[in-house]
Design a protein around this motif. Structure first.
Motif, PDB file in Angstrom:
ATOM      1  N   HIS A 290       0.834  -1.203   0.000  1.00 15.45           N
ATOM      2  CA  HIS A 290       0.000   0.000   0.000  1.00 15.45           C
ATOM      3  C   HIS A 290       0.874   1.261   0.000  1.00 15.45           C
ATOM      4  O   HIS A 290       2.003   1.244   0.502  1.00 15.45           O
ATOM      5  CB  HIS A 290      -0.910   0.036   1.237  1.00 15.45           C
ATOM      6  CG  HIS A 290      -1.971  -1.011   1.217  1.00 15.45           C
ATOM      7  ND1 HIS A 290      -1.716  -2.340   1.530  1.00 15.45           N
ATOM      8  CD2 HIS A 290      -3.304  -0.951   0.909  1.00 15.45           C
ATOM      9  CE1 HIS A 290      -2.828  -3.036   1.421  1.00 15.45           C
ATOM     10  NE2 HIS A 290      -3.802  -2.221   1.050  1.00 15.45           N
TER      11      HIS A 290
ATOM     12  N   THR B 235      -4.206   8.096   4.665  1.00 14.33           N
ATOM     13  CA  THR B 235      -4.915   7.439   3.587  1.00 14.33           C
ATOM     14  C   THR B 235      -4.067   6.289   3.070  1.00 14.33           C
ATOM     15  O   THR B 235      -2.881   6.479   2.778  1.00 14.33           O
ATOM     16  CB  THR B 235      -5.193   8.415   2.429  1.00 14.33           C
ATOM     17  OG1 THR B 235      -5.964   9.517   2.915  1.00 14.33           O
ATOM     18  CG2 THR B 235      -5.942   7.724   1.299  1.00 14.33           C
TER      19      THR B 235
ATOM     20  N   VAL C 160      -3.725   3.468   0.040  1.00 14.23           N
ATOM     21  CA  VAL C 160      -4.162   3.112  -1.313  1.00 14.23           C
ATOM     22  C   VAL C 160      -3.422   1.848  -1.742  1.00 14.23           C
ATOM     23  O   VAL C 160      -2.191   1.797  -1.678  1.00 14.23           O
ATOM     24  CB  VAL C 160      -3.868   4.256  -2.307  1.00 14.23           C
ATOM     25  CG1 VAL C 160      -4.242   3.845  -3.733  1.00 14.23           C
ATOM     26  CG2 VAL C 160      -4.613   5.517  -1.907  1.00 14.23           C
ATOM     27  N   PRO C 161      -4.131   0.812  -2.185  1.00 14.66           N
ATOM     28  CA  PRO C 161      -3.455  -0.400  -2.662  1.00 14.66           C
ATOM     29  C   PRO C 161      -2.582  -0.126  -3.881  1.00 14.66           C
ATOM     30  O   PRO C 161      -2.923   0.697  -4.743  1.00 14.66           O
ATOM     31  CB  PRO C 161      -4.614  -1.340  -3.012  1.00 14.66           C
ATOM     32  CG  PRO C 161      -5.770  -0.827  -2.209  1.00 14.66           C
ATOM     33  CD  PRO C 161      -5.598   0.657  -2.164  1.00 14.66           C
TER      34      PRO C 161
ATOM     35  N   ALA D 202      -4.462   1.610  -7.086  1.00  7.24           N
ATOM     36  CA  ALA D 202      -5.898   1.365  -7.183  1.00  7.24           C
ATOM     37  C   ALA D 202      -6.615   2.700  -7.343  1.00  7.24           C
ATOM     38  O   ALA D 202      -6.120   3.745  -6.892  1.00  7.24           O
ATOM     39  CB  ALA D 202      -6.383   0.634  -5.937  1.00  7.24           C
TER      40      ALA D 202
ATOM     41  N   ALA E  31      -8.201   2.333   0.124  1.00  2.68           N
ATOM     42  CA  ALA E  31      -8.771   1.218   0.874  1.00  2.68           C
ATOM     43  C   ALA E  31      -9.287   1.692   2.221  1.00  2.68           C
ATOM     44  O   ALA E  31     -10.225   1.115   2.775  1.00  2.68           O
ATOM     45  CB  ALA E  31      -7.723   0.127   1.071  1.00  2.68           C
ATOM     46  N   ALA E  32      -8.664   2.749   2.771  1.00  2.00           N
ATOM     47  CA  ALA E  32      -9.067   3.229   4.090  1.00  2.00           C
ATOM     48  C   ALA E  32      -8.546   4.636   4.323  1.00  2.00           C
ATOM     49  O   ALA E  32      -7.533   5.049   3.741  1.00  2.00           O
ATOM     50  CB  ALA E  32      -8.528   2.304   5.188  1.00  2.00           C
TER      51      ALA E  32
ATOM     52  N   ASP F  15      -6.560  -6.008   4.419  1.00  2.00           N
ATOM     53  CA  ASP F  15      -7.576  -5.347   3.601  1.00  2.00           C
ATOM     54  C   ASP F  15      -7.289  -3.859   3.410  1.00  2.00           C
ATOM     55  O   ASP F  15      -8.100  -3.143   2.827  1.00  2.00           O
ATOM     56  CB  ASP F  15      -8.954  -5.521   4.235  1.00  2.00           C
ATOM     57  CG  ASP F  15      -9.033  -4.961   5.656  1.00  2.00           C
ATOM     58  OD1 ASP F  15      -7.989  -4.490   6.177  1.00  2.00           O
ATOM     59  OD2 ASP F  15     -10.119  -5.015   6.253  1.00  2.00           O
ATOM     60  N   GLY F  16      -6.120  -3.394   3.917  1.00  2.92           N
ATOM     61  CA  GLY F  16      -5.753  -1.997   3.766  1.00  2.92           C
ATOM     62  C   GLY F  16      -6.293  -1.087   4.844  1.00  2.92           C
ATOM     63  O   GLY F  16      -6.072   0.124   4.790  1.00  2.92           O
ATOM     64  N   ARG F  17      -6.976  -1.647   5.819  1.00  4.36           N
ATOM     65  CA  ARG F  17      -7.511  -0.816   6.899  1.00  4.36           C
ATOM     66  C   ARG F  17      -6.421  -0.492   7.908  1.00  4.36           C
ATOM     67  O   ARG F  17      -5.638  -1.362   8.300  1.00  4.36           O
ATOM     68  CB  ARG F  17      -8.678  -1.511   7.595  1.00  4.36           C
ATOM     69  CG  ARG F  17      -9.889  -1.707   6.706  1.00  4.36           C
ATOM     70  CD  ARG F  17     -11.049  -2.316   7.481  1.00  4.36           C
ATOM     71  NE  ARG F  17     -11.511  -1.431   8.536  1.00  4.36           N
ATOM     72  CZ  ARG F  17     -12.370  -0.434   8.356  1.00  4.36           C
ATOM     73  NH1 ARG F  17     -12.836  -0.185   7.152  1.00  4.36           N
ATOM     74  NH2 ARG F  17     -12.764   0.309   9.370  1.00  4.36           N
TER      75      ARG F  17
END
Length: 353
Positions: free
Chosen positions: A108, A120, A122-123, A131, A135-136, A185-187
């Motif tokens: 990320h 922030t 981002v994948p 992406a 993601a979060a 999950d990117g959180r």
């Protein structure tokens, strides 16, 4: 001091202040000299940059009110149009305001958004592209005693710790450092928040190469906070605070950037209001930084400070004088000696590929 050779440097700049955007430059391996090759203004105000480990993809923040992240393909070639960074796709909105810093971590790209006080994530795709949406977004909370600068959170920096287990963010507005975990999950999840001295205004953090100490450079008070770092449980503990200037500054000092030598013997900081670089000698444990000298940055408003991976050269991105100055570092004393400069209007950061 040793280290790998590098062929390219990349300089960020503020296009709103006349900067050329993202600049690529050749690096002379013997002198450290930079030669500008090409630039692109495809993204407004790319004030901070980060390179992928393979040095073929460059990432930039767009430090605007509707902030964004962008990915560029870079060649590291030997000249010609291939030296101009190529924007891969439309920049990705950070869903925040004025991103000032970014880091790559565990698949990320993570940005620190100064204006909105948030992070922030981002994948990053396998080809290095981003992406199309975050993601979060993790929002900071809190404030500090400074009536103008600390009414709300201001996330100024984000980086991974040396173990690669944690994401650390530095918040000027809340006088704190946050330790976060990044899920698959990117959180982003807050693990703990560590309070520093009220009103100090922490801006940037750098780890000692041994991984057991961290140094926080404070902007509102021109000081350096030494912290113990425990990667096993993500624990940060302030130990001491020391001035980065020999005497009381004339007005606001605004320290900006901090780097530590690869061998852990020296530490350097930049201070914009005084236009100086400070040199610290470190004891073997890194517990007691000792200010040994301050030298002119040979420009105005050194926003960023970068160390060549070899440890032999130090670079100051002087925003208001519009240049990048480089210094040869004395291996015995850590003292920087001016070796040259190159014009880059509104220069804001330097990274090496």
């Amino acid at each position: 001091m040793g280290g790998r050779q590098v062929r390219r440097a990349y300089v960020g700049s503020f296009t709103a202040a006349g900067g050329p955007g993202v600049v690529s430059a050749a690096v002379d391996p013997d002198s450290g000299a930079l030669t500008v090759l090409a630039a692109t203004d495809a993204v407004p105000d790319p004030s901070y940059l980060a390179l992928a480990p393979g040095a073929d993809t460059l990432y930039a923040v767009s430090e605007t009110s509707d902030g964004a992240l962008a990915a560029f393909r870079v060649s590291g070639g030997s000249g010609g149009s291939g030296d101009r960074p190529e924007l891969l796709a439309r920049p990705v909105p950070v869903q925040g305001d004025a991103p000032t810093h970014l880091t790559l971590h565990d698949g990320h790209l993570i940005a620190a958004n100064y204006g909105s006080g948030s992070l922030t994530a981002v994948p990053v795709h396998a080809d290095g592209s981003l992406a199309p949406a975050p993601a979060a977004v993790l929002r900071h909370e809190g404030s500090g005693p400074h009536p103008q600068r600390q009414q709300v959170p201001h996330a100024h920096q984000v980086l991974a710790d040396p173990s690669g287990c944690w994401v650390v963010s530095v918040d000027l507005g809340t006088d704190s450092v946050r330790v976060c975990a990044l899920g698959g999950d990117g959180r982003l999840t807050l693990h703990r928040e560590v309070a520093l001295r009220p009103g100090s205004g922490p801006r940037h953090l750098a780890f000692h190469p041994r991984g057991e100490r961290a140094y926080v450079l404070n902007e509102l008070a021109p000081t350096l906070t030494v912290c113990a770092w425990d990667a096993a449980d993500g624990g940060l503990k302030p130990l001491s605070e020391t001035p980065v200037l020999a005497g009381a500054p004339d007005g606001d000092a605004y320290p900006s950037a901090i780097v530590v030598a690869p061998d852990g013997r020296f530490l350097w900081t930049a201070t914009r209001g005084e236009d100086v670089l400070s040199v610290f000698a470190l004891d073997p444990r890194g517990d007691t930084p000792r200010l040994t000298a301050t030298v002119p940055c040979d420009g105005h408003w050194p926003r960023d400070l970068a160390l060549h991976p070899s440890g032999r050269f130090l670079y100051a991105a002087n925003e208001r004088s519009g240049d990048v100055t480089w210094f040869a570092v004395d291996p015995d004393t850590g003292l920087p000696r001016r070796a040259g400069a190159v014009a880059v209007p509104a220069a804001s950061c330097v990274v090496f590929g």
